[in-house]
Design an enzyme around this catalytic site. Structure first.
Site, PDB file in Angstrom:
ATOM      1  N   GLU A 207       0.879  -1.172   0.000  1.00 40.15           N
ATOM      2  CA  GLU A 207       0.000   0.000   0.000  1.00 40.15           C
ATOM      3  C   GLU A 207       0.911   1.214   0.000  1.00 40.15           C
ATOM      4  OE1 GLU A 207      -3.077  -0.222  -0.400  1.00 40.15           O
ATOM      5  OE2 GLU A 207      -3.795  -2.092   0.473  1.00 40.15           O
ATOM      6  N   CYS A 241      -2.362   8.979   2.423  1.00 45.25           N
ATOM      7  CA  CYS A 241      -2.168   8.491   1.054  1.00 45.25           C
ATOM      8  C   CYS A 241      -3.396   8.778   0.198  1.00 45.25           C
ATOM      9  CB  CYS A 241      -1.867   6.997   1.071  1.00 45.25           C
ATOM     10  SG  CYS A 241      -3.082   6.052   1.986  1.00 45.25           S
TER      11      CYS A 241
END
Ligand code: NAP
Length: 430
Positions: A207, A241
């Protein structure tokens, strides 16, 4: 590898041999104990996070509560997801089972010190694996508290901290005891871990970064969208993010958007981090704030204009908006991991899609407009792993989460998260 790290891997593997035999009811009982412990200590844990990385206390406590919701999701759905399936064939019986793999390594970042760990470790442990966790070096208080939290009365220790610098993670990944690795963090770290794991045929979930576009078509009510735009950019002091980083706004409403966004941004005043009214924190480290300042200054040198903000002092980075941004500027091309927004105009929706896809990241995109059918017709044109229509991109335990392109591989949460580190066995009986 240091002897004490090897010793931890051996211990985690010994526990795995016992843990994998526990039935699902026992593993779910463990999760209930974990959730209760987490919630009882939510203020104390929240304060540790705030001390570690300058997150305002209200957001730290909310992060703990969100982590507890993720545990609840897996308590409620674990059995359904892990069940396997029967398949009709010419044999008398065919079915699949999902068995654990062994000791799984997690390498986690500092921006959501509890949430990132929970979303990896909870499904991994529920599947019957044990976890070895290497947390970011700049969140030591959270790392220690997490190890204590995962130790639940009446259950074996299934979660182990290791303390190794990022650059020495490779030899842990390579150790035969480690059967898979999940890394949340930057591209260089992800690439390094994935290459060593790949060379040894170990499963990997990555990720990584994101530079999400937040697209506003010309037919919206800006008073409804601007609060979401502000939250999408300034949540967690911009260090997320999935934050909206590039605001692509139809040229007919761009000036109005800038005006309203600037007005709304005034609420994000610097304040005492332990005060529940504070909505924006300091950045986690001064070097990260300096990096963001460089992206801003380099873009300004190329012609971008600062609408508001633009000042940095130590770890404090003023909420900032840049306009006159072009696609070649660092503020458009690089991940802006802090409270720096850029706005770019478009004339047609196809132009907005091209701008959105002009990024080597592919994590998520949010798009806003009255004509939902029109927006739905564009879903397949985007490169991202998640498309949100008329809402900002968020993570939710029930929805698979992960990116495309340089944003990563694999998915966390939902069914996919629980099946990331299992041996999907096929059983055939003649
Ligand atoms: P980072 O520097 O990559 O650190 C993440 C973790 O990787 C830390 O534990 C770090 O340890 C370790 N690490 C660093 N270099 C490594 C290497 N060469 N090999 C193995 N491990 C290594 O990232 P960060 O600055 O902490 O986090 C910010 C990044 O994470 C951003 O790009 C952000 O977008 C991304 N992120 C992505 C998601 C997502 O779900 N997609 C969520 C949150 C954050 P040390 O601290 O000891 O260096």
């Amino acid at each position: 590898m240091k002897a004490e790290v090897k010793q931890i891997l051996v211990e985690a593997n010994t526990v795995f041999k016992q843990w994998k035999k526990e039935d699902l009811t026992t593993r779910i009982a463990y999760l209930k104990g974990l959730r209760d412990k987490l919630l009882v200590n939510k203020i104390a844990y929240g304060e540790l996070m705030t001390k570690d990385m300058n997150k305002p206390i209200k957001q730290s406590v909310a992060e703990i509560e969100k982590s507890a919701k993720l545990i609840d999701y897996y308590i409620d759905n674990g059995e359904r997801i892990l069940k396997g399936r029967t398949i009709k064939t010419h044999w008398s019986e065919v079915f699949t089972v999902n068995d654990p793999l062994g000791v799984i390594l997690g390498v986690m970042p500092w921006n959501y010190p509890f949430w990132q760990v929970f979303r990896f470790a909870v499904p991994t442990i529920l599947a019957g694996n044990t976890v070895v966790l290497k947390h970011a070096s700049n969140v030591p208080l959270s790392a220690q508290a997490l190890e204590e939290c995962f130790l639940v009365d009446g259950f074996p220790k299934v979660y182990f901290n290791i303390s190794v610098p990022g650059k020495e993670v490779d030899e842990v990944v390579a150790d035969p005891i480690i059967k898979g690795v999940s890394l949340t963090g930057s591209e260089p770290a992800g690439s390094s871990v994935a290459s060593i794991a790949g060379s040894l045929i170990k499963p990997v979930v990555l990720e990584l970064g994101g530079s999400n576009a937040f697209i506003i078509n010309d037919d919206v009510d800006l008073d409804k969208i601007v609060p979401l735009a502000l939250n999408a950019r300034f949540q967690n002091t911009g260090q997320s993010c999935i934050a909206g980083k590039r605001f692509l706004v139809h040229n007919s409403i761009k000036e109005e958007f800038i005006k309203k966004f600037a007005e709304g941004a005034k609420q994000y005043q610097r304040g005492n981090l332990m005060d529940y009214a504070t909505e924006i924190g300091l950045m986690a480290r001064e070097d990260l704030a300096i990096e963001l300042e460089k992206i801003m200054n380099d873009s300004v040198a190329m012609g971008a204009k600062i609408v508001f903000g633009g000042k940095r002092e130590g770890e404090w980075f003023e909420p900032t908006l840049l306009t006159d941004v072009t696609e070649t500027m660092p503020a458009f091309q690089q991940e802006t991991f802090g409270p720096l927004a850029v706005v770019v105009g478009f004339n047609t929706f196809d132009e907005a899609i091209e701008l959105s896809n002009n990024s080597h990241f592919g994590l998520g995109v949010a798009m806003f407009g009255k004509d939902v059918d029109f927006l739905k017709s564009k879903i397949h044109d985007f490169d991202e792993g998640a498309i949100f229509i008329n809402d900002m991109v968020i993570s939710d335990p029930s929805v698979p989460f992960g990116g495309n392109k340089y944003s990563g591989i694999g998915r966390e949460m939902s069914d996919e998260g629980l099946l990331s580190f299992v041996n999907k066995k096929s059983v055939v009986i003649n």
